[in-house]
Design an enzyme around this catalytic site. Structure first.
Site, PDB file in Angstrom:
ATOM      1  N   SER A 133       8.040  11.061   0.661  1.00 38.30           N
ATOM      2  CA  SER A 133       7.250   9.826   0.662  1.00 38.30           C
ATOM      3  C   SER A 133       8.086   8.628   0.238  1.00 38.30           C
ATOM      4  O   SER A 133       7.830   7.498   0.662  1.00 38.30           O
ATOM      5  CB  SER A 133       6.057   9.950  -0.296  1.00 38.30           C
ATOM      6  OG  SER A 133       5.017  10.709   0.262  1.00 38.30           O
ATOM      7  N   ASP A 141      -1.637   4.321   3.367  1.00 40.42           N
ATOM      8  CA  ASP A 141      -1.464   5.042   2.113  1.00 40.42           C
ATOM      9  C   ASP A 141      -2.710   4.880   1.249  1.00 40.42           C
ATOM     10  O   ASP A 141      -3.813   4.740   1.771  1.00 40.42           O
ATOM     11  CB  ASP A 141      -0.211   4.521   1.397  1.00 40.42           C
ATOM     12  CG  ASP A 141       0.540   5.614   0.669  1.00 40.42           C
ATOM     13  OD1 ASP A 141      -0.003   6.124  -0.327  1.00 40.42           O
ATOM     14  OD2 ASP A 141       1.666   5.963   1.079  1.00 40.42           O
ATOM     15  N   HIS A 176       0.303   5.391  -5.240  1.00 37.51           N
ATOM     16  CA  HIS A 176       1.324   5.861  -4.302  1.00 37.51           C
ATOM     17  C   HIS A 176       1.642   4.778  -3.280  1.00 37.51           C
ATOM     18  O   HIS A 176       2.815   4.522  -2.953  1.00 37.51           O
ATOM     19  CB  HIS A 176       0.803   7.129  -3.623  1.00 37.51           C
ATOM     20  CG  HIS A 176       1.801   7.871  -2.805  1.00 37.51           C
ATOM     21  ND1 HIS A 176       2.007   7.618  -1.461  1.00 37.51           N
ATOM     22  CD2 HIS A 176       2.641   8.896  -3.126  1.00 37.51           C
ATOM     23  CE1 HIS A 176       2.933   8.450  -0.992  1.00 37.51           C
ATOM     24  NE2 HIS A 176       3.334   9.234  -1.974  1.00 37.51           N
TER      25      HIS A 176
END
Length: 553
Positions: free
Chosen positions: A317, A82, A133
């Site tokens: 996600s 990520d 994220h």
């Protein structure tokens, strides 16, 4: 028989076993054995993290019941491919050495290419250049849990390695597939491998375009012992998103609070399973927060960066790390399982949603953590056990229907036998019906549709309940109907408590009548931080917030 003084626990155990063995050798002694100490068996665990009450998505996939079986193992390693790592206190304890696999310095934003520092330095430009994220995804998988702070993770133990593959504007196929190879301990562009490879890899990323090189990397990583889990995509489209659409990848779609397909979630024949992804545009559970997935998310819109921040995100996600975390729990029960075996357990124990059997929106259904760890332990779970996705529901319109998920967290087939809707005031404004499954596997009911029809009722607060009876037990769903801002509410008592956050001791209480002012005062509190908890005790059992109570928060 007395045990000699001064022995530690291990020595005392050896002494006891030896004594029993010697006694069994004596004439006239039929049985001699240790007096074993038994412990209570917990059927569910709920952590004490301060924001756990806002993580509705864990109850949805039966994590409290699963935690009663296992909370994870430090021998399991999960790679998060990520945007990189962040030094949040809820993340640091579980983080091990990772890598920055971004080869282009312009995308990396840290002045160089591949290096051993996976710190998230930003993936965009502007006031808040970092989405963090990767930190949000890692928090769902394994935030420090039951530590009295922040949020809980799906796993309470295990090691998380960050593989930074997303930078400014995203990441390249080349970098990401090399990240997959690195995490699996295979030859890759960095010329390095981790000290120990990851058994699970989470890829909450995606885009169009098939790559044979990427497919080959996934095949090699799977053969080396890595289970690859990826987000199905957020385009509300039937177009395949990669890497989720590759072979040997578990593709994860997203559901909302009501276990419906989230409005952004992709649907495609490659979708394997569904998990909570949330929907930040609504608040269907009435907790005054958006129905997103809550996790760690540092805030660099302030200076210095606040690393102790949390946010609600939505997306496939957010769904994928739920499945990755459950896979880690499965491996903690049986570390000998292969990636294919873990994947089979996840899919075969999922709760069927949508059309009977596998479908393009939910795959095999909603991931069920409890059923998965039971299957890994070789147990069938005994008989059926009824579980509802929520114990209360709030309506603020005179005509509306809400869907509450039904799960079987035991074995066999759950049969919902009856629904009984009753109201405490306002007449017969409440009803409920089953959402039947045409070809039952674990349950004959996927959800309960709860409907209010209150035309003509004056503004005010009305309460009721739906009792769900089944061959796996009975559950009560509390229902509250709030109409308008005026009017007079029913006269019942709400207890407001100030709770010390560490010892969970109630230090002050205020009782108010809802037919009057809703103001309250908590007197004589010492200086400090407190949880403020409010709820009704309509069944007069001395407890607020238990199932069936109309108000809790």
């Amino acid at each position: 028989f007395p045990i000699p003084a001064g022995l530690d626990d291990a020595e005392a155990a050896r002494y006891s076993i030896a004594l029993a063995a010697s006694l069994r050798g004596r004439a006239g002694v039929r049985v001699a054995e240790p007096d074993w100490r038994m412990q209570p068996l917990q059927s569910e665990l709920r952590p004490n993290d301060t924001h756990y009450n806002l993580q509705w998505h864990y109850e949805q996939v039966q994590l409290p019941a699963a935690w009663g079986v296992t909370t994870g193992s430090n021998d399991v390693r999960i790679a998060v491919l990520d945007t990189g790592s962040a030094p949040a206190s809820d993340l640091v304890p579980r983080t091990i050495q990772g890598i920055d696999m971004i080869s282009d310095p312009q995308i990396a934003g840290d002045g160089d290419g591949i290096d051993n520092d996976p710190t998230d330095v930003g993936d965009s430009n502007g006031v808040q250049p970092s989405s963090f994220h990767g930190a949000h995804v890692a928090g769902t998988i394994g935030a420090a849990t039951d530590n009295g702070f922040g949020v809980a993770g799906v796993t309470w133990a295990g090691q998380i390695m960050h593989v930074r593959v997303l930078g400014i504007g995203g990441g390249s196929t080349f970098d990401i597939l090399n990240g997959v190879l690195w995490a699996a301990g295979l030859q890759n562009a960095s010329g390095q491998v981790p000290a120990q490879p990851a058994q699970i890899q989470n890829l909450s990323l995606g885009g169009p375009g098939f790559s044979q090189a990427f497919q080959d990397a996934i095949n090699d990583a799977t053969a080396a012992g890595s289970l690859i889990i990826a987000a199905a995509g957020n385009e509300n489209s039937s177009t395949p998103s990669f890497p989720a659409a590759y072979d040997n990848v578990i593709s994860v779609a997203a559901v909302d609070f009501e276990r419906q397909r989230a409005p952004y979630s992709n649907f495609h024949p490659t979708v394997d399973i569904a998990a909570p992804g949330g929907d930040v545009t609504v608040d269907r559970n009435g907790d005054n927060f958006p129905d997103g997935v809550l996790s760690t998310k540092p805030d660099d819109g302030v200076s210095p960066t606040n690393f102790e921040s949390f946010s609600f995100y939505q997306g496939t996600s957010m769904a994928a790390p739920h499945v990755a975390g459950v896979a880690a729990l499965v491996l903690s029960v049986d570390p000998t399982l292969t990636p294919a075996q873990v994947g089979t357990i996840l899919l075969q124990t999922a709760t069927d949603l949508g059309a009977p059997g596998r479908d393009d929106q939910f795959g095999e259904g909603l991931v069920d953590a409890f059923a998965a760890v039971q299957a890994a332990a070789g147990g069938g779970g005994g008989g059926p056990v009824l579980a509802l996705a929520s114990t209360s529901v709030l309506f603020d319109a005179a005509s509306d229907t809400r869907r509450i998920g039904v799960s079987n967290v035991g074995g066999g087939t759950l049969q919902v036998q009856s629904l009984t809707a009753t109201t405490n005031s306002g007449g017969n404004w409440l009803s409920a019906s089953r959402v039947a499954i045409q070809q039952p596997t674990t349950s004959d009911t996927s959800a309960i549709d709860v409907t209010v029809s209150a035309a003509g009722l004056a503004d005010g607060l009305y309460t009721g309940s739906v009792v769900v009876a089944s061959n796996g037990g009975t559950q009560t769903l509390g229902v509250t109907l709030a109409l308008g801002q005026g009017g007079t509410a029913p006269d019942f008592t709400v207890y407001v408590l100030a709770v010390e956050p560490n010892e969970l001791e109630t230090l002050a209480q205020f009782a108010l009548q809802t037919s009057g002012s809703l103001a309250y005062a908590l007197d004589s509190l010492p200086e400090g931080d407190f949880f403020v908890v409010a709820g009704t005790d309509e069944d007069n059992d001395g407890f607020i917030c238990d199932p069936g109570e109309p108000l809790c928060g």
